[in-house]
Write a protein that holds these residues in place. Structure first.
Motif, PDB file in Angstrom:
ATOM      1  N   HIS A 195     107.188 -25.711  41.542  1.00 23.73           N
ATOM      2  CA  HIS A 195     107.735 -24.504  42.335  1.00 23.73           C
ATOM      3  C   HIS A 195     107.499 -23.222  41.353  1.00 23.73           C
ATOM      4  O   HIS A 195     108.196 -23.270  40.424  1.00 23.73           O
ATOM      5  N   TRP A 197     114.721 -17.832  47.644  1.00 24.17           N
ATOM      6  CA  TRP A 197     113.660 -17.457  48.656  1.00 24.17           C
ATOM      7  C   TRP A 197     113.634 -16.127  48.467  1.00 24.17           C
ATOM      8  O   TRP A 197     114.480 -15.111  48.739  1.00 24.17           O
ATOM      9  N   ASP A 211     105.289 -26.661  55.030  1.00 27.29           N
ATOM     10  CA  ASP A 211     106.721 -26.473  55.216  1.00 27.29           C
ATOM     11  C   ASP A 211     106.717 -26.096  56.792  1.00 27.29           C
ATOM     12  O   ASP A 211     106.080 -24.937  57.123  1.00 27.29           O
ATOM     13  N   TRP A 231     114.846 -25.361  43.547  1.00 25.90           N
ATOM     14  CA  TRP A 231     113.321 -25.735  43.587  1.00 25.90           C
ATOM     15  C   TRP A 231     112.787 -25.001  42.456  1.00 25.90           C
ATOM     16  O   TRP A 231     111.869 -25.328  41.891  1.00 25.90           O
TER      17      TRP A 231
HETATM   18  C1  FUL Z   1     111.871 -26.010  51.923  1.00 26.72           C
HETATM   19  C2  FUL Z   1     111.611 -24.694  51.333  1.00 26.72           C
HETATM   20  O1  FUL Z   1     112.434 -23.394  52.105  1.00 26.72           O
HETATM   21  C3  FUL Z   1     112.342 -24.679  49.752  1.00 26.72           C
HETATM   22  O2  FUL Z   1     112.406 -23.326  49.157  1.00 26.72           O
HETATM   23  C4  FUL Z   1     111.363 -25.651  49.219  1.00 26.72           C
HETATM   24  O3  FUL Z   1     110.171 -25.075  49.104  1.00 26.72           O
HETATM   25  C5  FUL Z   1     111.252 -26.951  49.888  1.00 26.72           C
HETATM   26  C6  FUL Z   1     110.399 -28.077  49.093  1.00 26.72           C
HETATM   27  O4  FUL Z   1     110.861 -26.837  51.132  1.00 26.72           O
HETATM   28  O5  FUL Z   1     111.681 -26.196  53.177  1.00 26.72           O
END
Ligand code: FUL
Length: 457
Positions: free
Chosen positions: A30, A41, A162, A280
């Protein structure tokens, strides 16, 4: 009912899912303006100038990743802030407008190639910067970016999506066109696995803390993994909406009580994803998790019919933090030490047992005292079948002792007989008599059991 369980036993992985299982662990990376603004975020308004990794060196990342035994790297090409780590033609919010305009996707993919590990991408559908977000044009924008990534950076083994879906800069939410995104991947990178909470190829384990279910089935109801292809007809109890409550965070997903009600079963194994640190992204004040926590997560991910996706965030310099580099090496060293040399034994299948309840004896050349793990593997290419098993020890001095009881096996089940960090253990300790033989008894299975291996460490 029984014929349906047999069908469940024959739901099989694709070749790319088998290749994925063989990796066991891979890295997440990340990296974005969040690294510089100390956020998790970003809201998409961060000026490009903040992103300034002055000593970026993706070979350093790859070396550290390899020292832990991780077999690939998945880079956040774009996180929720919409900032692109490659010079996308479709936006100005990217590395091309940074003080050091380097194509980080390219550098990372080439470093993986040089280091002999696989390369994958994370592309966040949620984009808090794009003016198109929340309109039908956004799906075109997203597909254009995805196409750039799929066509300009060599072989991609994994595309990680995601499901997060918040508001964009105009206050609207977006309807993601996942089938369209998946079609592009099938077209340009047919060997790439697609990760999404609900499949098609790999699903989310339901938490970000590295905690696996006690029974992590890869054969799951199509209601949950609705992007995957079901391989069976509906279960005998299925009715419209029977499993509509089911969600990826449920404790039981593939157990018999669920699958009987499903409208069809698909093969979608679970990924355990967590970060080596609390966040992250890199934050100066955070420390890597303990070796103990990482090792236990290995046991309950790669050792529990899943894979571990371990995030390591680069610092503002563009390097992995030295503390993380050390922890990764310790982690790899510990796995290599614990699973380096199996204890020699004579493995025999006991004659005359039912095909769904076979028994295996492992007799040692000389009686042993210090057993740490039994590792059992089903031939997952032929489906996941075992429902429960037990391991007992026969002592050299006579007598028998129950050592372990478990549920799923799947690709690999590591059964720890001792805690490497606790010293003494209630099961095997200094006063345990010498063990002459172990018996692995499968006590229930959905069809004929086909084991690939039983090893002792
Ligand atoms: C989540 C994201 O909102 C986090 O920031 C991160 O990337 C994680 C792996 O997935 O849903």
């Amino acid at each position: 009912m029984i014929p349906f369980l047999k069908q469940a036993a024959h739901v099989c992985p694709s070749q790319k899912q088998l290749d994925w299982y063989a990796m066991e662990m891979y890295a997440f990376v990340h990296f974005s303006p969040n690294t510089f603004t100390d956020l998790e975020w970003g809201d998409g308004t961060e000026p490009e100038a903040v992103f300034n990794p002055t000593r970026l060196d993706c070979d350093q990342w790859v070396e550290a990743i390899k020292s832990a035994g991780l077999k690939g790297m998945v880079l956040t090409a774009k996180h929720h802030d919409g900032f692109c780590l490659w010079p996308s033609k479709y936006t100005e919010h990217s590395v091309k407008n940074c003080p050091v305009p380097r194509d980080i996707v390219k550098e990372a993919s080439l470093a993986c190639k040089r280091g002999g590990i696989k390369f994958g991408i994370y592309l966040s559908p949620w984009d808090r910067n794009s003016k198109y977000y929340g309109t039908p044009e956004y799906n075109d924008y997203f597909c254009n970016q995805l196409t750039e990534l799929l066509t300009q950076y060599g072989e991609i083994f994994y595309v990680w999506f995601d499901n997060a879906c918040g508001e964009g800069p105009n206050g609207k939410k977006q309807q993601y066109d996942f089938p369209r995104y998946f079609a592009l991947i099938h077209k340009y990178q047919p060997n790439a696995l697609i990760f999404n909470d609900f499949g098609p190829d790999v699903r989310w384990c339901g938490n970000e803390a590295g905690i696996a279910r006690h029974s992590e089935w890869a054969v799951v109801p199509a209601e949950l993994c609705h992007y995957a292809q079901p391989q069976t007809a509906a279960g005998p109890m299925a009715e419209e909406g029977s499993l509509s409550y089911m969600y990826s965070t449920d404790q039981e997903i593939g157990s018999i009580s669920n699958i009987l009600y499903s409208k069809g079963l698909a093969f979608v194994p679970s990924e355990i994803n967590m970060s080596i640190r609390p966040g992250w992204f890199w934050h100066e004040k955070e420390e890597p998790h303990s070796l103990q926590r990482l090792f236990n997560t290995y046991l309950t991910s790669a050792g529990a019919n899943a894979c571990l996706h371990l995030n390591i965030p680069p610092t503002r310099e563009g390097l992995f933090d030295e503390r993380d580099v050390r922890r990764l090496k310790e982690f790899g060293d510990l796995i290599r030490k614990e699973f380096g040399t199996p204890v020699k034994n004579h493995l025999k299948k006991v004659e005359g047992c039912p095909v769904t309840q076979p028994k295996y004896t492992l007799t040692f050349e000389k009686p042993v005292k210090d057993l740490k793990y039994v590792v059992i593997a089903e031939d997952i290419a032929q489906g996941q079948r075992v429902e429960s098993f037990r391991i007992t020890a026969d002592f050299a001095s006579g007598g028998q002792y129950a050592l372990y009881q478990g549920t799923c096996i799947g690709n690999k089940r590591i059964c720890p007989l001792q805690d490497p960090f606790a010293g003494q253990n209630p099961l095997i300790n200094d006063s345990t008599p010498e063990i002459r033989q172990l018996t692995v008894h499968i006590t229930a299975a959905r069809d004929t059991v086909i084991l690939k291996d039983i090893a002792v460490y």
